[in-house]
Scaffold this active site. Structure first.
Site, PDB file in Angstrom:
ATOM      1  N   LYS A 172     143.305 136.058  88.589  1.00 27.91           N
ATOM      2  CA  LYS A 172     144.327 135.634  87.629  1.00 27.91           C
ATOM      3  C   LYS A 172     145.682 135.466  88.311  1.00 27.91           C
ATOM      4  O   LYS A 172     146.486 134.637  87.888  1.00 27.91           O
ATOM      5  CB  LYS A 172     144.385 136.612  86.442  1.00 27.91           C
ATOM      6  CG  LYS A 172     143.106 136.547  85.587  1.00 27.91           C
ATOM      7  CD  LYS A 172     143.224 137.221  84.238  1.00 27.91           C
ATOM      8  CE  LYS A 172     141.934 136.987  83.427  1.00 27.91           C
ATOM      9  NZ  LYS A 172     141.923 137.628  82.129  1.00 27.91           N
ATOM     10  N   LYS A 182     132.306 132.664  85.942  1.00 26.64           N
ATOM     11  CA  LYS A 182     132.089 133.355  84.671  1.00 26.64           C
ATOM     12  C   LYS A 182     132.634 132.514  83.508  1.00 26.64           C
ATOM     13  O   LYS A 182     133.688 131.901  83.638  1.00 26.64           O
ATOM     14  CB  LYS A 182     132.844 134.691  84.731  1.00 26.64           C
ATOM     15  CG  LYS A 182     132.759 135.542  83.494  1.00 26.64           C
ATOM     16  CD  LYS A 182     133.610 136.797  83.649  1.00 26.64           C
ATOM     17  CE  LYS A 182     134.997 136.674  83.069  1.00 26.64           C
ATOM     18  NZ  LYS A 182     135.083 136.460  81.626  1.00 26.64           N
ATOM     19  N   LYS A 221     137.022 132.947  77.764  1.00 30.39           N
ATOM     20  CA  LYS A 221     137.648 132.337  76.594  1.00 30.39           C
ATOM     21  C   LYS A 221     139.010 131.743  76.914  1.00 30.39           C
ATOM     22  O   LYS A 221     139.520 130.919  76.170  1.00 30.39           O
ATOM     23  CB  LYS A 221     137.746 133.351  75.447  1.00 30.39           C
ATOM     24  CG  LYS A 221     138.675 134.519  75.695  1.00 30.39           C
ATOM     25  CD  LYS A 221     138.812 135.371  74.431  1.00 30.39           C
ATOM     26  CE  LYS A 221     138.374 136.788  74.665  1.00 30.39           C
ATOM     27  NZ  LYS A 221     139.220 137.507  75.621  1.00 30.39           N
TER      28      LYS A 221
HETATM   29  P1  ATP Z   1     139.924 136.254  79.448  1.00 30.16           P
HETATM   30  O1  ATP Z   1     139.591 134.948  80.080  1.00 30.16           O
HETATM   31  O2  ATP Z   1     141.162 136.217  78.623  1.00 30.16           O
HETATM   32  O3  ATP Z   1     139.921 137.416  80.415  1.00 30.16           O
HETATM   33  P2  ATP Z   1     137.240 136.948  78.658  1.00 30.16           P
HETATM   34  O4  ATP Z   1     136.333 135.904  78.123  1.00 30.16           O
HETATM   35  O5  ATP Z   1     137.034 137.398  80.061  1.00 30.16           O
HETATM   36  O6  ATP Z   1     138.748 136.476  78.393  1.00 30.16           O
HETATM   37  P3  ATP Z   1     137.818 139.657  77.780  1.00 30.16           P
HETATM   38  O7  ATP Z   1     138.580 139.902  76.530  1.00 30.16           O
HETATM   39  O8  ATP Z   1     138.522 139.794  79.084  1.00 30.16           O
HETATM   40  O9  ATP Z   1     137.137 138.208  77.666  1.00 30.16           O
HETATM   41  O10 ATP Z   1     136.544 140.612  77.798  1.00 30.16           O
HETATM   42  C1  ATP Z   1     135.957 141.112  76.602  1.00 30.16           C
HETATM   43  C2  ATP Z   1     134.553 141.607  76.880  1.00 30.16           C
HETATM   44  O11 ATP Z   1     133.671 140.513  77.124  1.00 30.16           O
HETATM   45  C3  ATP Z   1     134.429 142.517  78.106  1.00 30.16           C
HETATM   46  O12 ATP Z   1     133.484 143.521  77.815  1.00 30.16           O
HETATM   47  C4  ATP Z   1     133.899 141.598  79.165  1.00 30.16           C
HETATM   48  O13 ATP Z   1     133.184 142.286  80.171  1.00 30.16           O
HETATM   49  C5  ATP Z   1     132.981 140.706  78.348  1.00 30.16           C
HETATM   50  N1  ATP Z   1     132.806 139.390  78.971  1.00 30.16           N
HETATM   51  C6  ATP Z   1     133.798 138.536  79.310  1.00 30.16           C
HETATM   52  N2  ATP Z   1     133.287 137.411  79.819  1.00 30.16           N
HETATM   53  C7  ATP Z   1     131.934 137.570  79.797  1.00 30.16           C
HETATM   54  C8  ATP Z   1     130.841 136.737  80.206  1.00 30.16           C
HETATM   55  N3  ATP Z   1     131.056 135.539  80.730  1.00 30.16           N
HETATM   56  N4  ATP Z   1     129.583 137.205  80.040  1.00 30.16           N
HETATM   57  C9  ATP Z   1     129.371 138.425  79.504  1.00 30.16           C
HETATM   58  N5  ATP Z   1     130.343 139.252  79.115  1.00 30.16           N
HETATM   59  C10 ATP Z   1     131.618 138.835  79.251  1.00 30.16           C
HETATM   60 MG    MG Z   2     138.362 138.807  80.924  1.00 29.66          MG
END
Ligand code: ATP
Ligand code: MG
Length: 331
Positions: free
Chosen positions: A111, A195, A198
């Protein structure tokens, strides 16, 4: 009863990656643990957010947590910034963290690289894991269900808990990480080596839980796949198809082995059409439940109650931390 903690950032609308890595596990575990689920808005501001959008996402996330199957009478659902203990505990934990160990976190490196291209790197991005450690340790959580990407942060949480316990007083439970059997790391639809996230700028890379179901099916049909034509799980050589198999398996609870034999001899195209239908019907049902919660007008009450319950527990731990470190006056 043992305690569980987990959080999701309102940094966008959660994806099917978040569903399979996080929410789905939550609902499976809520009966076994005293469960605290948090909308971690203070984590979200480590990257730029639009103020109104952030507030909207915070409410939407509450509905999404509940629509995933969490029972508000059993669990505690709350917003991080509404419980002051998190920021207080994070500061104390920063004072037992080393810059070097925070700089080694891959999420920080990823990031920070993105931020650096635009402006300077903010300090919150570096200290993010100390806030996450605070989130978990405040509730004496023994288990933290998350996706695979959080392993490094969890390991640091354990290190900080042990360091604090040894240096000051033995007050923290050292938590264990928990991953789902399938779907701990869902990959991007247009680059299956990254990965799914969102906060990705490219909406084609993810399926959001609030995507139009038909448009989501289309995203699946145009997901990047690999050379060759066999539908088999092979992460190294077929990262695209393997990712789609994991999504299929996670949403239907059919094993990957079963799916491989069901689709033996079929084309990528046929497989993607079928998965598109699975995703479409999953989202249709999911969104109906989200709307029910939004329409029920109960979300604010649930979050108010969650804030009270979470504060009661977290404030006690902050007091223990302050006593251990000698902050404030004798109480
Ligand atoms: P950001 O891009 O803002 O970091 P994110 O999609 O990574 O968003 P987070 O809010 O950081 O989401 O993570 C929330 C939960 O979802 C955590 O438990 C994280 O491990 C899980 N998670 C995030 N991305 C994935 C993915 N691609 N597959 C499975 N689990 C995920
Ligand atoms: Mg995340």
């Amino acid at each position: 009863m043992k305690t569980l903690f987990s959080g999701v950032q309102p940094s966008g609308i959660p994806t099917i990656g978040n569903y399979l890595g996080a929410y789905k596990q939550f609902t499976e575990l809520q009966d076994e643990y005293d469960s605290y689920f948090c909308i971690v808005d203070q984590h979200a501001i480590t990257v730029p957010q639009d103020r109104l959008k952030l507030r909207e996402n915070t409410k939407t996330l509450a509905a999404i947590y509940l629509a995933s199957g969490l029972d508000p009478d059993k669990i505690t659902l709350f917003v991080q910034s509404e419980v002051a203990a998190h920021a207080k505990a994070s500061w104390m934990l920063q004072c037992v963290s080393y810059i070097g160990e925070l700089e080694r976190m891959t999420q920080f490196k990823d990031k920070a690289q993105k931020q650096n291209a635009k402006e300077g790197i903010n300090v919150g991005l570096l200290t993010y894991p100390t806030l996450m450690a605070a989130d978990i340790l405040l509730y004496s959580a023994s288990v933290v269900p998350v996706g695979d990407d959080q392993d490094q942060h969890l390991e640091l949480t354990r290190t900080l808990a042990e360091r604090f316990n040894n240096r000051y007083n033995d007050i923290f439970t050292v938590p264990e990480v928990k991953h789902p059997e399938v779907g701990g790391r869902i990959m991007s639809l247009n680059d299956p080596t990254r990965k799914m996230s969102k906060s990705d700028d490219n909406a084609k890379s993810y399926i959001s839980l609030l995507d139009d179901p038909k448009a989501a099916a289309k995203k699946i049909r145009s997901a990047v796949t690999d050379s060759g034509s066999e539908i088999i799980f092979d992460k190294e050589n077929k990262p695209g198809i393997s990712n789609l198999l994991v999504i299929y398996s996670g949403l239907t609870d059919k094993s990957i082995k079963t799916l491989e034999s069901d689709y033996a001899g079929k084309s990528y195209g046929e497989f993607k059409v079928a998965l598109g239908e699975v995703v479409e019907s999953f989202l249709t049902d999911f969104q109906a439940r989200v709307n029910e919660y939004v329409d029920s007008g109960r979300i604010d009450d649930i979050l108010d109650e969650g804030r009270e319950r979470a504060s009661r527990k977290a404030d006690k731990m902050v007091e223990k931390m302050e006593r251990a470190m000698g902050l404030g006056r004798k109480r």
